[in-house]
Design a protein around this motif. Structure first.
Motif, short mmCIF file in Angstrom:
data_model
loop_
_atom_site.label_atom_id
_atom_site.label_comp_id
_atom_site.label_asym_id
_atom_site.label_seq_id
_atom_site.Cartn_x
_atom_site.Cartn_y
_atom_site.Cartn_z
N THR A 267 -43.31 -20.11 -2.49
CA THR A 267 -44.31 -19.67 -3.09
C THR A 267 -44.72 -18.32 -2.85
O THR A 267 -45.17 -17.13 -3.69
N LEU A 268 -44.61 -17.93 -1.64
CA LEU A 268 -44.87 -16.70 -1.00
C LEU A 268 -43.97 -15.53 -1.96
O LEU A 268 -44.45 -14.48 -2.05
N CYS A 269 -42.56 -15.90 -1.78
CA CYS A 269 -41.79 -14.90 -2.61
C CYS A 269 -42.02 -14.84 -4.02
O CYS A 269 -42.14 -13.86 -4.45
N SER A 270 -42.35 -16.08 -4.58
CA SER A 270 -42.68 -15.84 -6.16
C SER A 270 -43.95 -14.90 -6.42
O SER A 270 -44.17 -14.49 -7.65
N SER A 272 -45.30 -12.62 -4.53
CA SER A 272 -45.23 -11.30 -3.79
C SER A 272 -45.27 -10.20 -5.06
O SER A 272 -44.45 -9.95 -5.87
N ALA A 273 -46.19 -9.31 -4.60
CA ALA A 273 -46.07 -7.98 -5.63
C ALA A 273 -45.92 -6.75 -4.63
O ALA A 273 -46.07 -5.60 -5.01
N ASP A 274 -45.31 -7.03 -3.76
CA ASP A 274 -44.65 -6.14 -2.45
C ASP A 274 -43.40 -6.23 -2.22
O ASP A 274 -42.93 -7.26 -1.73
N VAL A 275 -42.58 -5.10 -2.16
CA VAL A 275 -41.19 -5.14 -1.76
C VAL A 275 -40.96 -5.67 -0.41
O VAL A 275 -40.17 -6.51 0.00
N GLU A 276 -42.09 -5.26 0.60
CA GLU A 276 -42.03 -5.60 1.96
C GLU A 276 -42.14 -7.00 2.06
O GLU A 276 -41.59 -7.62 2.86
N LEU A 277 -43.13 -7.51 1.52
CA LEU A 277 -43.63 -8.74 1.54
C LEU A 277 -42.39 -9.77 1.14
O LEU A 277 -42.39 -10.88 1.53
N THR A 278 -41.83 -9.46 0.04
CA THR A 278 -40.56 -10.14 -0.57
C THR A 278 -39.61 -10.21 0.41
O THR A 278 -38.87 -11.06 0.73
N ARG A 279 -39.21 -8.90 1.11
CA ARG A 279 -38.49 -9.00 2.29
C ARG A 279 -38.79 -10.09 3.16
O ARG A 279 -37.94 -10.80 3.82
N ILE A 280 -39.81 -10.12 3.79
CA ILE A 280 -40.35 -10.79 4.86
C ILE A 280 -39.98 -12.44 4.28
O ILE A 280 -39.84 -13.03 5.16
N GLY A 281 -40.46 -12.63 2.98
CA GLY A 281 -40.44 -14.22 2.51
C GLY A 281 -39.02 -14.38 2.63
O GLY A 281 -38.84 -15.46 3.05
N LEU A 282 -38.02 -13.55 2.22
CA LEU A 282 -36.76 -13.80 2.24
C LEU A 282 -36.11 -14.16 3.63
O LEU A 282 -35.51 -15.09 3.85
#
Length: 299
Positions: A267-270, A272-282
């Motif tokens: 859910t965090l990745c889906s 996310s509106a931020d590249v860094e947050l997506t990276r952290i989520g992955l």
């Protein structure tokens, strides 16, 4: 002082041996991962009646794992009791006398006759029921000894796994903190991107009212708000730490928490509106998968 909790792996091996003057036996026990407790026994003919007792003992000792128990029984070479087959001996003596006049030969001797096949026979003495009962108990006790060895090995492997699990859990804690810090800057970043996009689209036209911008920004921020997911993730981490302090079979409950970890990371990745947050989520999803790989080995 409270003793530290002991976790157990579902993987292990143990051997126990024993015997008496007529029989020797060897137990070999192996266990691997399983969703529940699965018991399989390979017992020689005549020993099948032991299985219900063994299953009960293993069920009282183990909670999970696929247990394979093999019993090997070999007859020991006991001193034989010899007897003379009078019928065969009488026939040989009569034949020797009959041939004395036809063939030149020395008279038959007793040691020579006894050395002929069939004259001396080995007789196996029958065992008393008491001796059979004692042997049965000794073999059952051998299984209990092997089972104790298996539990000890599973405990040693469990201690190693606990160290790995705690290490992966600490990494998840670090990533949760990083995600929370990154998520805190999302509202301002979303508003700035919205303003830039609207200015580009509207060109020279008058900009939208600040109030409208705030409404649109609030809508986007609401959709991208991951605080609830991070709060649930933090609660799952705390629950996992509590389980690691318990003694006994906690592997199934930890595995369930890993599924919940993964749900929040997805859910965090889906959202996310931020590249860094997506990276952290992955990266968080990778750490959770590593954690689950180790937890699935725990009893």
């Amino acid at each position: 002082m409270t003793a530290p909790a002991v976790l157990h792996s579902m993987t292990g091996f143990a051997r126990a041996q024993g015997g008496d003057d007529r029989v020797s036996w060897t137990w070999e026990l192996r266990s691997v991962n399983s969703r529940g407790l699965d018991q399989r026994y390979r017992l020689p003919g005549g020993w099948e009646a032991l299985e219900p007792e063994l299953r009960l003992l293993a069920g009282e000792t183990l909670s999970r794992g696929s247990l394979q128990a093999n019993l090997t029984v070999k007859a020991a070479r006991a001193p034989a009791k010899l007897t003379v087959n009078r019928g065969v001996l009488d026939q040989l003596v009569a034949l020797a006398k009959e041939l004395e006049t036809e063939l030149p030969a020395a008279p038959a001797r007793l040691d020579g006759l006894l050395g002929l096949r069939g004259v001396l026979e080995e007789i196996e003495e029958e065992e008393s029921e008491e001796l059979q009962t004692l042997r049965r108990k000794a073999v059952r006790d051998g299984f209990a000894e092997a089972l104790d060895g298996l539990v000890a090995m599973r405990g040693q492997e469990g201690a190693r796994l606990q160290t790995l699990v705690e290490s992966h859990l600490e990494r998840i804690v670090e990533l949760e903190a990083a995600a929370r810090a990154t998520a805190a800057s999302q509202p301002a970043a979303i508003k700035a991107r919205l303003q830039a996009l609207l200015a580009e689209l509207l060109g020279a036209e008058p900009a939208l009212p600040e109030e409208r911008l705030a409404q649109e920004a609030a809508l986007l921020v609401g959709k991208a708000d991951v605080r609830e997911e991070l709060d649930r993730l933090a609660a799952h981490i705390a629950a996992s730490r509590d389980l690691l302090q318990e003694a006994g079979a906690v592997g199934r409950r930890l595995d369930f928490l890993c599924q919940e970890f993964n749900r929040e990371a997805n859910t965090l990745c889906s959202k996310s509106a931020d590249v860094e947050l997506t990276r952290i989520g992955l990266e968080l999803k990778g750490a959770i998968e590593q954690l689950r790989e180790q937890i699935q080995n725990l009893e």
